[in-house]
Design an enzyme around this catalytic site. Structure first.
Site, PDB file in Angstrom:
ATOM      1  CG  ASP A  27      -1.758   1.219   1.348  1.00 25.58           C
ATOM      2  OD1 ASP A  27      -2.391   1.578   0.342  1.00 25.58           O
ATOM      3  OD2 ASP A  27      -1.784   1.833   2.435  1.00 25.58           O
ATOM      4  CG  ASP A  29      -1.115   8.472   2.506  1.00 24.01           C
ATOM      5  OD1 ASP A  29      -0.007   8.807   2.966  1.00 24.01           O
ATOM      6  OD2 ASP A  29      -2.122   9.189   2.623  1.00 24.01           O
ATOM      7  CG  ASP A 247      -1.784   2.295   6.466  1.00 24.20           C
ATOM      8  OD1 ASP A 247      -2.075   1.902   5.316  1.00 24.20           O
ATOM      9  OD2 ASP A 247      -2.211   3.363   6.949  1.00 24.20           O
TER      10      ASP A 247
END
Length: 308
Positions: A27, A29, A247
């Protein structure tokens, strides 16, 4: 739930995990960057993985950029990355409409979304309409008869900074027509910002359209398996030889678990170890799928195992 889940990835555990995979999906950001700043050590980790022969892909629910725009950002932040390694929901939504929905060459889509989404649609021969502001005009009694394009075959909802009542109304009118397809990029309801703040995400816009139309959209982004299918079909990767690094438990980790990938949670973004532990022992398969195999404070912790 196996007691071996949600282990701290450190010391002797790192190398065996990396040896067990051929490709790593990141991923973006909160994992390799925050806003316009790279996570310290992230570029070195990605670049060393590639030097070691691993295949690396970038998988994001953000629909505001094209693949080329993401490749440019990655390069500017020091990552060795190409456009073909990027899979954002702008690109994947266009692929979904083309390959899964069977939208024909030259077909039209009413787009609640960004100019980047429009560019990705055009790249596969789909014509977008609706990009940009659409202010309320005329009398309320006329809104249900708002002008519609008879060639529109689908409504696609992504992040749109110009989202408005009239766009919501226009989407409702299109979706009231027989056979109109309904697709959303993702269901993330909040976009986290620096300092612990957040702004509304695409999921809020999509839910508004679903409520108005009284229809459920098919979503493309994580945790939907189609995001991984995009990578697998174009690059021939095997799920049991892949690691998903993210995250967020409800998107990144759930995607990885659902597709049979190994999963690694990094704590530089949204979710915490306490969040993951809260799903342990749940009777819900979805909640169990949000428990990662491993976690690290930051992906920079992988760097020592990649040295030499």
């Amino acid at each position: 739930m196996s007691g071996s889940k949600c282990r701290r990835l450190s010391g002797t555990l790192v190398k065996p995990l990396l040896d067990s995979v051929d490709c790593v999906l990141f991923d973006c950001d909160g994992v390799i960057w925050r806003g316009d700043q790279a996570i310290p050590g992230a570029a070195q980790v990605v670049n060393r993985l590639k030097e070691k022969g691993k295949r690396v892909f970038f998988v994001t629910n953000n629909s505001t950029k094209t693949r080329a725009m993401y490749a440019d950002k990655l390069a500017a932040l020091g990552f060795d990355a190409s456009e073909e390694e990027v899979f954002g929901t702008a690109y994947c939504s266009a692929a979904y409409l083309k390959t899964v929905c069977g939208l024909e060459e030259g077909g039209k889509v009413y787009l609640i979304g960004s100019p980047a989404m429009g560019q990705e649609l055009e790249a596969v021969g789909i014509r977008p309409t609706g990009v940009g502001p659409d202010p309320v005009a005329g009398r309320q009694s006329d809104w249900a008869n708002v002008e519609l394009d008879p060639e529109v075959k689908a409504v696609l909802v992504g992040f749109d900074e110009h989202f408005s009542y009239m766009k919501l109304n226009r989407a409702l009118q299109y979706l009231s027509r027989q056979g109109c397809l309904f697709v959303g990029t993702n269901r993330d309801t909040r976009l986290p910002l620096e300092g612990g703040k957040a702004v509304p995400g695409t999921g809020c816009l999509l839910q508004a359209v679903e409520t108005a139309a009284q229809r459920q959209a098919q979503t493309v982004g994580k945790p939907n398996q189609f995001m991984f299918d995009c990578v697998a079909s174009r690059h021939g990767v095997a799920p049991d030889r892949c690691l998903m690094v993210g995250d967020r438990l409800d998107t990144d980790i759930l995607l990885g678990s659902g597709c049979g990938l190994k999963t690694l949670l990094t704590l530089t973004g949204v979710s915490t170890v306490a969040d993951a532990e809260a799903h342990r022992g749940s009777g819900s398969a979805e909640r169990q799928g949000m428990v990662p195999d491993y976690y690290v404070e930051s992906i920079a912790e992988l760097l020592p195992a990649l040295q030499g």
